[in-house]
Each structure stands twice: as structure tokens, then as C-alpha cells.
Scaffold this motif. Sequence first.
Motif: not given
Length: 145
Positions: A38-45, A58-59, A97-99, A103-116
Motif C-alpha cells: 500500500y505504501f509503495v502504491e502511495m509513493r508511485e501514485y 488525495e492519499i 511506513m510512509i517515511l 524522498e516522496m515519503g515526506k511529501v506524502i506524510a505532509d499531505g496525510v497529516l493535513v487530512s488526518c
Amino acid sequence: MLQGIEIIFAERVTMLTSLKKKGYEIFFREFEREHEHYFVEMREYAEQAASGEAAAEEIGECIMQAMVKTCSNKRGKLDARTKSELSLFLVYYVFPMILKQGEMGKVIADGVLVSCRRGLKNRSLQYVDYDTVYNGFHEKILGLF
């Protein structure tokens, strides 16, 4: 995107109960083994999107929807205790797991953090990597028990 991700929250209560340093390590490795795709899919997306930041939000919305779908009460709401459990679960398992996604892990974590933060109504929610959480344990969770 992220079809079936609700399953990552299925064992959250067990994975948060009576945590000790060794137990956390075992639970995390098992979580990683079962759900890393799931986390690999997040990064690839996020890497393929025109805007990594927009994809990350979105994630985050997908993760928030999965939490509500899996953990809400009969009225479709998350009670205070469940919100607290989910916040801890995010910090101990999901964000580390996101981190791990480079490199994309931090960007995803920031987006997930806002939503959560918005969805759990927890403005103080933060994220840290696995090593920070793991090293925060002494023998028991944060040395409190």
C-alpha cells in the motif's frame, strides 16, 4: 487507488496494547511485511502525479475514509477513544511506513497529516520515523509503565 487499505487498521487495538520496545519492533515488522505494498502504491501514485502535494492530500483523504469506514460507530462517527487510538496508530505504524518511501515519503506524510488532523480533529498530531518511535521506548512505552 489504495483498494482495500482499510485492512491496515484491523489489528490496531492489538498492536497498541501493552507496547514494549521488543513488541513494537515485532508488530512493526509484521505490519511492514503484510502492508508495504500500500505504501509503495502511495509513493508511485505521488511520483506519477502532476503535483506530488495534491496527490499526497488525495492519499490522506483515502486513508481518512478508510479509518472512518473501518472504525466508525453505528452512526458513522469516530468516538473520542477511537480517534485517540487512530492517532497513535498513525504515529507508530502508518507515518513510519510512509517515511520509508524515500524522498516522496515526506511529501506524502505532509499531505496525510493535513487530512488526518482535520478528520480526527487533532491539531497536535505529528509524524516521526520508525527510529524515533523505536528509540522513544525504554523497556515499555516511553518508559511510563
